[in-house]
Design an enzyme around this catalytic site. Structure first.
Site, PDB file in Angstrom:
ATOM      1  CG  ASP A  88      46.647  30.646  38.127  1.00 35.73           C
ATOM      2  OD1 ASP A  88      47.778  30.763  37.622  1.00 35.73           O
ATOM      3  OD2 ASP A  88      45.847  31.588  38.210  1.00 35.73           O
ATOM      4  CB  ILE A  89      50.281  27.980  34.497  1.00 39.04           C
ATOM      5  CG1 ILE A  89      49.618  29.166  33.843  1.00 39.04           C
ATOM      6  CG2 ILE A  89      50.179  26.689  33.739  1.00 39.04           C
ATOM      7  CD1 ILE A  89      50.371  29.626  32.615  1.00 39.04           C
TER       8      ILE A  89
ATOM      9  CG  ASN B 122      41.055  39.979  40.126  1.00 40.49           C
ATOM     10  OD1 ASN B 122      40.678  40.154  41.284  1.00 40.49           O
ATOM     11  ND2 ASN B 122      42.194  39.351  39.842  1.00 40.49           N
TER      12      ASN B 122
ATOM     13  CD  GLN C 243      38.628  40.567  33.760  1.00 38.39           C
ATOM     14  OE1 GLN C 243      38.003  41.612  33.948  1.00 38.39           O
ATOM     15  NE2 GLN C 243      38.103  39.506  33.180  1.00 38.39           N
TER      16      GLN C 243
ATOM     17  CG  HIS D 263      39.680  34.275  35.667  1.00 38.87           C
ATOM     18  ND1 HIS D 263      39.676  35.192  34.636  1.00 38.87           N
ATOM     19  CD2 HIS D 263      40.607  34.713  36.556  1.00 38.87           C
ATOM     20  CE1 HIS D 263      40.566  36.135  34.886  1.00 38.87           C
ATOM     21  NE2 HIS D 263      41.151  35.878  36.056  1.00 38.87           N
TER      22      HIS D 263
ATOM     23  CG  HIS E 210      42.043  34.056  40.885  1.00 35.69           C
ATOM     24  ND1 HIS E 210      43.280  33.732  40.378  1.00 35.69           N
ATOM     25  CD2 HIS E 210      41.614  35.111  40.166  1.00 35.69           C
ATOM     26  CE1 HIS E 210      43.585  34.573  39.397  1.00 35.69           C
ATOM     27  NE2 HIS E 210      42.592  35.416  39.245  1.00 35.69           N
TER      28      HIS E 210
HETATM   29  P1  AMP Z   1      43.667  37.623  36.491  1.00 35.93           P
HETATM   30  O1  AMP Z   1      44.794  38.496  36.957  1.00 35.93           O
HETATM   31  O2  AMP Z   1      42.527  37.595  37.493  1.00 35.93           O
HETATM   32  O3  AMP Z   1      43.213  37.951  35.105  1.00 35.93           O
HETATM   33  O4  AMP Z   1      44.251  36.151  36.513  1.00 35.93           O
HETATM   34  C1  AMP Z   1      44.557  35.395  35.386  1.00 35.93           C
HETATM   35  C2  AMP Z   1      45.177  34.121  35.874  1.00 35.93           C
HETATM   36  O5  AMP Z   1      45.239  33.214  34.803  1.00 35.93           O
HETATM   37  C3  AMP Z   1      46.610  34.282  36.402  1.00 35.93           C
HETATM   38  O6  AMP Z   1      46.671  33.858  37.764  1.00 35.93           O
HETATM   39  C4  AMP Z   1      47.437  33.381  35.479  1.00 35.93           C
HETATM   40  O7  AMP Z   1      48.475  32.712  36.150  1.00 35.93           O
HETATM   41  C5  AMP Z   1      46.388  32.416  34.956  1.00 35.93           C
HETATM   42  N1  AMP Z   1      46.670  31.818  33.656  1.00 35.93           N
HETATM   43  C6  AMP Z   1      47.005  32.482  32.515  1.00 35.93           C
HETATM   44  N2  AMP Z   1      47.172  31.593  31.504  1.00 35.93           N
HETATM   45  C7  AMP Z   1      46.942  30.364  32.015  1.00 35.93           C
HETATM   46  C8  AMP Z   1      46.946  29.033  31.481  1.00 35.93           C
HETATM   47  N3  AMP Z   1      47.250  28.792  30.192  1.00 35.93           N
HETATM   48  N4  AMP Z   1      46.648  27.995  32.300  1.00 35.93           N
HETATM   49  C9  AMP Z   1      46.348  28.224  33.590  1.00 35.93           C
HETATM   50  N5  AMP Z   1      46.313  29.447  34.159  1.00 35.93           N
HETATM   51  C10 AMP Z   1      46.612  30.509  33.393  1.00 35.93           C
END
Ligand code: AMP
Ligand code: ZN
Length: 143
Positions: A30-31, A86, A93, A99, A101
């Site tokens: 995760d970035i 989520n 979400q 996805h 986590h």
């Molecule tokens: P959610 O709140 O469950 O939808 O989490 C989405 C997650 O995706 C967040 O923790 C972001 O930091 C992560 N995310 C979004 N774009 C990227 C990306 N390009 N590479 C890696 N992680 C990402």
């Protein structure tokens, strides 16, 4: 999906720090990690599904097997792990491609994945139990 960031990661249109990949599943960092120590990992199906309810059972099992592998690796270094998933805006979400986590936890970390515990009023747990059993029955009847 054209405008989905995780579809773009799955199809290599945008880069990621990949940890695992097979025909159906990819896991990458995760970035924006939940902990300064990093290691926060996302596991996704390559094919686009928005929510856990849409993912075929067989694919879900494959995703969970990868979640387990990554969790095992992270636990070599961390004190604990939260696996979170989520569904929907109300649940936090943001990326509408399912996805999981995997969040490494440390004894001294400040991550707050907890909630204030509520209590059922008299008779409420029985009512809730009946309601959910009925809803589940309806779901089990559907293919
Ligand atoms: P959610 O709140 O469950 O939808 O989490 C989405 C997650 O995706 C967040 O923790 C972001 O930091 C992560 N995310 C979004 N774009 C990227 C990306 N390009 N590479 C890696 N992680 C990402
Ligand atoms: Zn997608």
């Amino acid at each position: 999906m054209d405008d989905c960031v995780f579809c773009k990661i799955a199809s290599k249109q945008i880069p990621c720090f990949s940890l695992y990949e097979d025909d159906d599943v990819i896991a990458f960092l995760d970035i924006a990690p939940a902990t300064k120590k990093g290691g926060h990992t996302l596991v996704i199906p390559k094919k686009h599904y928005e929510s856990i309810t849409e993912v075929p059972d067989e694919l879900l099992a494959k995703i969970m097997a990868v979640v387990k592998k990554i969790t095992n690796a992270i636990l070599k270094d961390a004190d604990g792990v939260n696996v979170l998933q989520n569904n929907g805006k109300a649940a936090g979400q943001f990326v509408k491609h399912i996805h999981f986590h995997i969040v490494p936890r440390y004894n001294d970390d400040k991550i707050g994945i907890t909630w204030e515990c509520e209590k059922y009023d008299g008779g409420e747990i029985e009512k809730e139990h009946e309601k959910l059993k009925k809803l589940l029955e309806e779901c089990l009847l559907k293919p």
